[in-house]
Write an enzyme that holds these catalytic residues in place. Structure first.
Site, short mmCIF file in Angstrom:
data_model
loop_
_atom_site.label_atom_id
_atom_site.label_comp_id
_atom_site.label_asym_id
_atom_site.label_seq_id
_atom_site.Cartn_x
_atom_site.Cartn_y
_atom_site.Cartn_z
N ARG A 1 -2.61 -2.11 -3.41
CA ARG A 1 -3.81 -1.29 -3.22
C ARG A 1 -3.68 -0.08 -4.15
NH1 ARG A 1 -5.03 3.24 1.19
NH2 ARG A 1 -7.18 3.57 0.62
N HIS B 1 -12.73 2.92 -0.02
CA HIS B 1 -12.75 1.85 0.99
C HIS B 1 -13.48 0.61 0.47
CE1 HIS B 1 -12.82 5.34 4.11
NE2 HIS B 1 -11.58 4.87 4.04
N ASN C 1 -10.19 6.96 10.37
CA ASN C 1 -9.87 8.38 10.28
C ASN C 1 -10.58 8.95 9.04
OD1 ASN C 1 -8.66 10.73 11.03
ND2 ASN C 1 -6.80 10.30 9.85
N GLY C 2 -10.39 8.27 7.90
CA GLY C 2 -11.28 8.47 6.77
C GLY C 2 -12.47 7.55 7.01
N GLY D 1 -15.10 2.49 14.44
CA GLY D 1 -16.22 1.55 14.46
C GLY D 1 -15.93 0.34 15.33
N GLU D 2 -14.71 -0.20 15.20
CA GLU D 2 -14.37 -1.43 15.93
C GLU D 2 -14.11 -1.19 17.41
OE1 GLU D 2 -10.97 -3.21 13.95
OE2 GLU D 2 -11.94 -2.93 12.02
N ASN D 3 -13.71 0.04 17.73
CA ASN D 3 -13.27 0.32 19.12
C ASN D 3 -14.12 1.37 19.83
OD1 ASN D 3 -10.66 -1.23 19.15
ND2 ASN D 3 -10.33 0.08 17.37
N ARG E 1 -11.79 15.47 7.78
CA ARG E 1 -12.54 15.89 6.58
C ARG E 1 -13.95 16.30 6.96
NH1 ARG E 1 -10.91 10.71 3.78
NH2 ARG E 1 -8.82 11.10 3.00
N GLU F 1 -8.18 -5.20 5.26
CA GLU F 1 -8.01 -4.87 3.84
C GLU F 1 -6.84 -5.63 3.22
OE1 GLU F 1 -8.53 -0.75 5.26
OE2 GLU F 1 -9.34 -0.36 3.27
N GLY G 1 -11.07 1.68 12.69
CA GLY G 1 -10.61 2.13 14.02
C GLY G 1 -11.70 2.60 14.96
N ASN H 1 0.87 -1.17 0.00
CA ASN H 1 0.00 0.00 0.00
C ASN H 1 0.91 1.23 0.00
OD1 ASN H 1 -1.79 2.04 0.48
ND2 ASN H 1 -2.68 1.15 2.32
N ASP I 1 -8.68 12.35 17.00
CA ASP I 1 -8.65 10.97 17.48
C ASP I 1 -9.78 10.75 18.49
OD1 ASP I 1 -7.97 8.57 19.00
OD2 ASP I 1 -6.06 8.68 17.94
N PHE I 2 -10.59 9.73 18.21
CA PHE I 2 -11.77 9.50 19.04
C PHE I 2 -11.43 9.08 20.48
CE2 PHE I 2 -15.75 10.07 16.78
CZ PHE I 2 -15.26 10.43 15.54
P1 ADP Z 1 -7.26 5.06 8.86
O1 ADP Z 1 -6.93 3.70 8.30
O2 ADP Z 1 -8.27 5.83 8.08
O3 ADP Z 1 -6.07 5.87 9.28
P2 ADP Z 1 -8.19 3.60 11.21
O4 ADP Z 1 -9.23 2.67 10.73
O5 ADP Z 1 -6.87 3.06 11.62
O6 ADP Z 1 -8.05 4.81 10.22
O7 ADP Z 1 -8.81 4.41 12.45
C1 ADP Z 1 -8.05 5.34 13.13
C2 ADP Z 1 -8.91 5.99 14.19
O8 ADP Z 1 -9.51 5.00 15.02
C3 ADP Z 1 -8.13 6.85 15.16
O9 ADP Z 1 -7.97 8.14 14.67
C4 ADP Z 1 -8.99 6.81 16.38
O10 ADP Z 1 -9.88 7.91 16.30
C5 ADP Z 1 -9.79 5.55 16.28
N1 ADP Z 1 -9.45 4.60 17.32
C6 ADP Z 1 -8.44 3.72 17.34
N2 ADP Z 1 -8.43 3.03 18.49
C7 ADP Z 1 -9.47 3.49 19.23
C8 ADP Z 1 -10.02 3.18 20.51
N3 ADP Z 1 -9.47 2.25 21.28
N4 ADP Z 1 -11.10 3.87 20.93
C9 ADP Z 1 -11.69 4.79 20.14
N5 ADP Z 1 -11.22 5.13 18.92
C10 ADP Z 1 -10.13 4.50 18.48
#
Ligand code: ADP
Length: 397
Positions: free
Chosen positions: A91, A180, A211-212, A334-336, A241, A385, A332, A7, A284-285
């Protein structure tokens, strides 16, 4: 077969070596600051700590040769010889209307990727440089392009057209493409597997919140709508964004703040989203959630605005598909993000969405997070991915 997944960004190169028989990641890593002072390769063989080496990387050729050196190195290598790599999967961000599936790369494919560079000026040229570098260093090894846009090419005209003079589509292919796609495809297929149903019988909404971030409506296995557009700027609010705005805002702020069009687009891409909404506090969330829990107004504002936007998109996609069987949260955030998932789903009770508060505490693992009585099954479903690219690559070669 061992597949090298690449990538390439303009100054970075992420890689994974995947054994396609076992789907195990044998090694992964990242070359950073290619062409810039202070470049380094971070290499992690499976089961070991990461190894960071600072070394000059004037271009992507050097980066690819360092990746190969790391993979075949006597101490930390995971293969004995370059010939063990059976194929390379790249990619590629924008395939325009030329590519609705992954393809084996030849000269005509490279020319078509170049033709799409207008639509992704930061990404496609970097992807091509990575392809060229791999061709040079691994002659004869098949290379496959996996496009971020390909999965969305099934969208009907009524979903991909903008309400603009039609001549702009005819002349310049101005339309919604979506991104995506590899993730939306992977997650929707996995969702059908987990439900034990044929994807052709399902209506699935995938929320790729990284992030995106983008959403897609997947009906009978095909994407029928997605939130990103001509570029990744459209759709939901993201880390930095803006997502959808009234386009007239651009002229209005540019006049007030004496900005050029380029500067405005830069602001919309890099200084907006939850970063902008939080007054520049964070994109960052993790930071935003911590601030939210302390009652900080800027973090509450950012998270509430974000969640409402995602919920509205889910509602619109349920309408576009005339129903929904499953909603999947991935990437990121969604999963966390139990807080974000709960806030989004709070809006969706009208469609029978009901979360199980305890199950929703999950972070990073596959899980059903809806209650037994929910009319729509909600999943936390980690995306992968790189594995999706490796699978596509093997299928083609
Ligand atoms: P990209 O591939 O677009 O850079 P990711 O899918 O890796 O993005 O997601 C990154 C984002 O996920 C981070 O900016 C953060 O906001 C969020 N993130 C990662 N870990 C956590 C967590 N434990 N709790 C909440 N948000 C998280």
């Amino acid at each position: 077969m061992k597949v090298l997944v690449i990538n390439c960004g303009s100054s970075s190169l992420k890689f994974q070596l995947i054994d396609s028989d076992t789907e195990a990641v044998l090694a992964k890593g990242l070359c950073e600051r290619i062409g810039i002072e202070g470049s380094q390769i971070v290499y992690t063989p499976a089961g070991s700590d990461k190894i960071t080496t600072q070394t000059p990387m004037p271009d992507h050729n050097k980066a690819v040769s360092l990746v190969i050196e790391a993979l075949t190195g006597p101490e930390n290598g995971v293969i004995s010889d370059l010939s063990e790599i059976g194929a390379v999967g790249h990619r590629v961000v924008h395939g325009g209307e030329a590519f609705s599936t992954s393809v084996i790369i030849d000269e005509s494919v490279k020319a078509a990727i170049k033709d799409c560079a207008d639509l992704a000026p930061l990404h496609n040229p970097a992807n091509l440089i990575g392809i060229d570098a791999c061709e040079k260093l691994m002659p004869g090894v098949p290379q496959v392009a996996v496009f971020d846009t390909a999965f969305h090419q099934t969208m009907p005209e009524k979903a991909y057209l903008y309400g603009l003079p039609y001549e702009y589509y005819e002349k310049y292919r101005v339309r919604r493409y979506g991104f995506h796609g590899t993730s939306h495809s992977f997650v929707s297929k996995r969702c059908a597997d987990l439900m034990g149903k044929d994807i052709k019988d399902l209506k699935i909404i995938v929320c790729h919140l990284g992030n995106g971030a983008s959403l897609s409506a997947v009906k009978n296995g095909e994407c029928v709508d997605t939130s990103m557009g001509l570029t990744p700027l459209e759709g939901i609010i993201m880390g930095t964004r803006s997502g959808d705005i009234d386009p007239a805002i651009i002229q209005y702020i540019a006049a007030k703040e004496n900005k050029t069009l380029d500067e405005m687009v830069d602001i919309l891409n890099k200084k907006s989203g939850v970063l902008g909404l939080s007054g520049g506090f964070s994109s960052d969330f993790r930071d935003l959630e911590a601030g939210y829990n302390k009652g900080e107004a800027n973090c509450i504002r950012a998270i509430e605005t974000y969640c409402l936007r995602v919920a509205k998109y889910i509602g619109s996609y349920a309408a576009a598909m005339n129903g929904v069987d499953a909603i999947c949260f991935t990437a990121g955030v969604g999963e966390n993000g139990p807080m974000v998932r709960a806030k989004i789903c709070d809006y969706l009770g009208f469609m029978g969405v009901e979360l199980d508060a305890e199950a929703n505490l999950v972070r990073g693992d596959e899980a059903v997070i809806s209650s037994g009585s929910s009319k729509v099954t909600v999943y936390n479903l980690p995306t992968n991915e790189e594995l999706a690219i490796a699978r596509e690559t093997v299928a083609l070669v």
